[in-house]
Design a protein around this motif. Sequence first.
Motif, mmCIF file in Angstrom:
data_model
loop_
_atom_site.group_PDB
_atom_site.id
_atom_site.type_symbol
_atom_site.label_atom_id
_atom_site.label_comp_id
_atom_site.label_asym_id
_atom_site.label_seq_id
_atom_site.Cartn_x
_atom_site.Cartn_y
_atom_site.Cartn_z
ATOM 1 N N THR A 7 -18.209 78.653 -90.143
ATOM 2 C CA THR A 7 -18.629 77.743 -89.076
ATOM 3 C C THR A 7 -19.991 77.124 -89.349
ATOM 4 O O THR A 7 -20.418 76.206 -88.647
ATOM 5 C CB THR A 7 -18.703 78.491 -87.729
ATOM 6 N N ARG B 245 -18.924 70.056 -91.310
ATOM 7 C CA ARG B 245 -18.789 70.828 -90.068
ATOM 8 C C ARG B 245 -19.565 70.207 -88.927
ATOM 9 O O ARG B 245 -20.236 70.887 -88.159
ATOM 10 C CB ARG B 245 -19.180 72.289 -90.292
ATOM 11 N N PRO C 54 -22.584 74.916 -91.576
ATOM 12 C CA PRO C 54 -22.440 73.817 -92.548
ATOM 13 C C PRO C 54 -22.981 74.152 -93.927
ATOM 14 O O PRO C 54 -23.941 74.924 -94.064
ATOM 15 C CB PRO C 54 -23.267 72.674 -91.925
#
Lengths: 292, 123
Positions: free
Chosen positions: A183, A231, A185
């Motif tokens: 989750t 993300r 980046p």
Amino acid sequence: MLHQRRLLLRGAMCVIILSWPGILWAHAVAGMRVFPATMGFDDPGVADEAPLLFNHIKAGGVDQDMLSFGVAKTLTKSFGISLATDYQWLNQKDAPQQNGWDNLTVGAQYQLFRNGPHEAIGMLAFYDAIANTGSGGVGSDYSTYTPEFAWGKGFGDLPRSMADLRPLALTGMVADSIPSDPTVPNTLNWAFSLQYSIPYLQDFVKYMGIKAPFNNMVPIVEFPMQTCLDRGCGSQTTGYINPGVIWVGAYGQVGIEAQIPINRATGRHVGVLVGVDLYWGDLFPRPGRPWF
Amino acid sequence: MKQGKIRIIAWLYCTLFFTLFSGGAYAHAFPVRSSPEVGSTLATAPKSVTIWYDADLNALFTKMTVKNGADQVVSENSRVSAHDQRKLTALLQPIGPGRYMVYWSAVASDGHHTEGHWPFTVK
């Protein structure tokens, strides 16, 4: 806590003052070029060194002080390993102060090439910031893996008509930080520096009569940048412009740089970097030699 | 305990850094000054070239060569001084006006190797 910070700053100033009557040199060397260790990003040399860096910056309403230190050791002439971490003090208005250790980072470095006549040098490295090795809420519960390429090029091979530019050098780095948490980046770290070596000028181009301590100084501007890749972070680039100066001695260096944010996403306040790097391979030649 | 550790580390660096500038040299050898000076233009031809370094030199492996504009060697008897291990001197053959290049290759007493070259001109 304020007393502690003052103590550390006094320590850094002590280093700067005591370095003035010193003698000369050595770190990543390619031909006649000595590339000092840059303070905002990794330098391209595989060496025996022990950096200590103090950083103060204010961004996003958070006052951050950070003391970073590490140690690097050559195992062969071209291969080395490293260990590094940092301690952070985080202050935010109307919130309790947060202190703690960042995750421990282990690394391996390989000197890919070194060309003396063209003063060119390149290094491959890999770092692992190990999850859950920090404290106080500063370290993360995920690891971050970072492959890196760093390089340096001195301008000593410019033609005689451009001899005044020969003391210039460029260094740079590109690295991809890959978190183990899906989750979080990925981040592209990229940086370069432009430096002008007064020792190089006086030893290999033209003696100008510049005396100590200025004869050992390398004025420098570093540009450490980060681009968030995925993300949902929108490919945002943040970073700094760091003008400063590094004093290079026989067994280490001392440097100071301002940190000027490049955009509002980075911050609105100018910070400061103060760093010491001990070339312990020169300070202690026997243990400093490669082990194999 | 954490504050104590950090204090110790900070002062250790301070002490080590003081040490490294107060002791003898066991590091890469780089020039601190030379005669003639780097990049200088001289009215009369020198009889020798001398370079002073910031570290003791290994006399066996340290040398200097001076060449003229035609890449011919015009120096001889390059040697580290017996009385000053940081001083390297080479004698020059009689030379005339022109541009010359000094090439030096130094091995410090701890084995680190450095090298360099620089010009001087005789009017």
